[in-house]
Design a protein around this motif. Structure first.
Motif, PDB file in Angstrom:
ATOM      1  N   UNK A 177     -15.333  24.382  35.252  1.00 38.21           N
ATOM      2  CA  UNK A 177     -15.964  22.856  34.932  1.00 38.21           C
ATOM      3  C   UNK A 177     -17.330  23.163  33.824  1.00 38.21           C
ATOM      4  N   UNK A 178     -17.592  24.411  33.606  1.00 37.65           N
ATOM      5  CA  UNK A 178     -18.907  24.476  33.034  1.00 37.65           C
ATOM      6  C   UNK A 178     -18.900  23.975  31.387  1.00 37.65           C
ATOM      7  N   UNK A 179     -17.837  24.106  30.790  1.00 37.39           N
ATOM      8  CA  UNK A 179     -17.598  23.799  29.355  1.00 37.39           C
ATOM      9  C   UNK A 179     -16.882  22.536  29.263  1.00 37.39           C
ATOM     10  N   UNK A 180     -17.655  21.417  28.730  1.00 41.86           N
ATOM     11  CA  UNK A 180     -16.979  20.133  28.803  1.00 41.86           C
ATOM     12  C   UNK A 180     -16.409  19.918  27.319  1.00 41.86           C
ATOM     13  N   UNK A 181     -15.281  19.005  27.176  1.00 46.37           N
ATOM     14  CA  UNK A 181     -14.750  18.664  26.154  1.00 46.37           C
ATOM     15  C   UNK A 181     -15.373  17.279  25.650  1.00 46.37           C
ATOM     16  N   UNK A 182     -14.692  16.936  24.484  1.00 46.61           N
ATOM     17  CA  UNK A 182     -15.180  15.626  23.881  1.00 46.61           C
ATOM     18  C   UNK A 182     -15.143  14.437  24.874  1.00 46.61           C
ATOM     19  N   UNK A 183     -13.951  14.434  25.583  1.00 46.39           N
ATOM     20  CA  UNK A 183     -13.840  13.095  26.573  1.00 46.39           C
ATOM     21  C   UNK A 183     -14.674  13.118  27.641  1.00 46.39           C
ATOM     22  N   UNK A 184     -15.014  14.604  28.420  1.00 43.64           N
ATOM     23  CA  UNK A 184     -15.993  14.569  29.336  1.00 43.64           C
ATOM     24  C   UNK A 184     -17.416  14.050  28.750  1.00 43.64           C
ATOM     25  N   UNK A 185     -17.576  14.522  27.737  1.00 38.35           N
ATOM     26  CA  UNK A 185     -19.074  14.323  27.152  1.00 38.35           C
ATOM     27  C   UNK A 185     -19.073  12.704  26.963  1.00 38.35           C
ATOM     28  N   UNK A 186     -18.004  11.962  26.430  1.00 36.38           N
ATOM     29  CA  UNK A 186     -18.064  10.449  26.542  1.00 36.38           C
ATOM     30  C   UNK A 186     -18.162  10.076  27.718  1.00 36.38           C
ATOM     31  N   UNK A 187     -17.474  10.567  28.905  1.00 37.60           N
ATOM     32  CA  UNK A 187     -17.947   9.844  30.258  1.00 37.60           C
ATOM     33  C   UNK A 187     -19.134  10.195  30.675  1.00 37.60           C
ATOM     34  N   UNK A 188     -19.763  11.354  30.541  1.00 38.02           N
ATOM     35  CA  UNK A 188     -21.214  11.624  30.972  1.00 38.02           C
ATOM     36  C   UNK A 188     -22.081  10.730  30.129  1.00 38.02           C
ATOM     37  N   UNK A 189     -21.996  10.566  28.784  1.00 38.58           N
ATOM     38  CA  UNK A 189     -22.719   9.547  28.221  1.00 38.58           C
ATOM     39  C   UNK A 189     -22.860   8.104  28.811  1.00 38.58           C
ATOM     40  N   UNK A 190     -21.430   7.788  29.060  1.00 39.05           N
ATOM     41  CA  UNK A 190     -21.520   6.349  29.887  1.00 39.05           C
ATOM     42  C   UNK A 190     -22.257   6.328  31.168  1.00 39.05           C
ATOM     43  N   UNK A 191     -21.867   7.472  31.920  1.00 40.83           N
ATOM     44  CA  UNK A 191     -22.674   7.602  33.212  1.00 40.83           C
ATOM     45  C   UNK A 191     -24.234   7.525  33.142  1.00 40.83           C
ATOM     46  N   UNK A 192     -24.558   8.274  32.043  1.00 41.84           N
ATOM     47  CA  UNK A 192     -26.140   8.128  31.756  1.00 41.84           C
ATOM     48  C   UNK A 192     -26.638   6.899  31.343  1.00 41.84           C
ATOM     49  N   UNK A 193     -25.726   6.078  30.555  1.00 42.21           N
ATOM     50  CA  UNK A 193     -26.059   4.680  30.099  1.00 42.21           C
ATOM     51  C   UNK A 193     -26.116   3.740  31.372  1.00 42.21           C
TER      52      UNK A 193
END
Length: 410
Positions: free
Chosen positions: A175-191
């Motif tokens: 799980x350590x390295x995130x791809x572009x889709x994971x990063x999009x999910x995380x940015x949404x969670x932060x928002x």
């Protein structure tokens, strides 16, 4: 909308659905699950295991997008998944419909809740199924990785001629390295989290309770199809020192500091882990409150600047902010830790607590939080701050953006 009390925030809700104000990110869900399963299979090859038994609810979400009764699964493991380096994935104790697995199978259960005094029989059934699974995928390798389970499962597998290794060592590192889709999910969670934080700030006034404030963050998460919070970490006034006191029905008073940590498993199962400390007016902040806040902010800013791709964990630790002696005894448990779907590897401890227990290298695609808690022994006030940071190819991207408390900035 101006919220005069937390209950009106719900009764007159025209604010909680973030999609009204911000477009959902474009996420290729097929690519997302293929990437995550690929990462798991890379770890299986690296550790030379023929099969992986996934039990931890976060890993079930990562491997198969399984998201049913997650906190329940964490203490009563009623569902588990078999994965192979090359072969079909089989889920036990759950429906396969809509999941990226080849089929589902029933289970006798491996918990006291499900199996009672037949738990050892459930463990034997799992071991037999696993031996048959290895035959199905055509593997002569008897080495298997199993996540957190009762000893009866491990014993049954050993008795069945299998070599058992720790599955968490594989799934965590996958799980350590995130791809572009994971990063999009995380940015949404932060928002989503920052929308909830804004409403908490708006509702902050003398007379509100800690749990009422916390409820706004929790409500915002649920309203956006988020999942749960690892804790209810919000406290006020004298409860801010020491840290790690969860929300109570204490009534916030004028002049109080109010600190919180989101610890939020948000939409699509991805984590937002940021902290802020507010000040409740109309009383003005004291000089001491401003000093403590300034120290916490200085630590977060200094330590954020250390992060870059290629630096080792021990190099990061050696360059950490020099926390004043008076704040060290009650300082936060770590200076940095990884996040993704939850708190993850790595963890970097403050240097004054001795060498970090392990080393590693920061790589692009990793996400860390930068932690600070300042609260002197015997004092009333403490300050908690935390930022969420992505390691990029050429530096960092700060993922959290909620502003610091202006009235506490000197």
């Amino acid at each position: 909308m101006n919220i005069s009390s937390p209950d009106l925030a719900v009764l007159n809700d025209n604010w909680s659905d973030l999609r009204q104000f911000k477009a959902l990110p474009e996420i290729d869900h097929d690519r997302l699950i293929a990437y995550r399963q690929g990462r798991l299979r890379e770890q299986m090859k690296l550790h030379d295991v023929a099969a992986l038994v996934v039990v931890n609810p976060v890993s079930l979400r990562y491997a198969a997008n399984y998201a049913t009764y997650m906190p329940f699964q964490s203490r009563i493991p009623s569902t588990y998944l078999f994965m192979a380096q090359d072969g079909p994935s089989v889920i036990y104790g759950a429906y396969a419909e809509g999941l990226p697995v080849e089929r589902s199978e029933p289970t006798l259960g491996i918990s006291v809740f499900d199996a009672g005094d037949q738990m050892s029989e459930g463990a034997r059934r799992l071991a037999d199924d696993l031996v048959n699974y290895l035959s199905e995928i055509g593997s002569d390798n008897r080495r298997v990785a199993i996540e957190v389970v009762n000893p009866s499962v491990t014993q049954a597998c050993l008795q069945g001629g299998l070599e058992v290794v720790d599955g968490m060592a594989l799934t965590e590192m996958a799980r350590v390295i995130k791809n572009v889709d994971e990063l999009a999910c995380i940015r949404w969670s932060v928002a989503v989290a920052e929308l909830g934080i804004a409403k908490m700030k708006e509702a902050l006034r003398p007379g509100v309770t800690e749990t009422q404030l916390w409820g706004l963050l929790n409500y915002t998460n649920l309203a956006n199809q988020g999942e749960w919070h690892d804790g209810r970490m919000l406290c006020s006034g004298p409860r801010t020192n020491p840290w790690l006191q969860e929300a109570s029905q204490r009534i916030v008073e004028s002049g109080d500091l109010v600190g919180f940590d989101t610890d939020m498993v948000g939409p699509m199962g991805y984590f937002c882990d940021i902290s802020r400390t507010f000040h409740c007016g109309p009383a003005k902040p004291t000089k001491r409150q401003k000093y403590i806040y300034g120290q916490a902010l200085a630590e977060v800013r200094h330590n954020t600047q250390i992060l870059r791709p290629g630096i080792t964990l021990r190099e990061v630790q050696a360059q950490c902010y020099e926390v004043p002696e008076e704040f060290r005894e009650q300082a936060y448990t770590c200076s940095f830790h990884g996040v993704g779907m939850c708190d993850e590897w790595p963890r970097i401890n403050p240097p004054y607590r001795g060498p970090n227990p392990y080393d590693g290298v920061l790589e692009p695609g990793m996400i860390l939080t930068v932690e600070s808690y300042m609260g002197a022994m015997g004092e009333r006030d403490g300050v908690k701050l935390e930022e969420q940071v992505l390691i990029t190819e050429d530096g960092i991207e700060q993922m959290s953006s909620y502003p610091m408390e202006e009235c506490l900035l000197d």
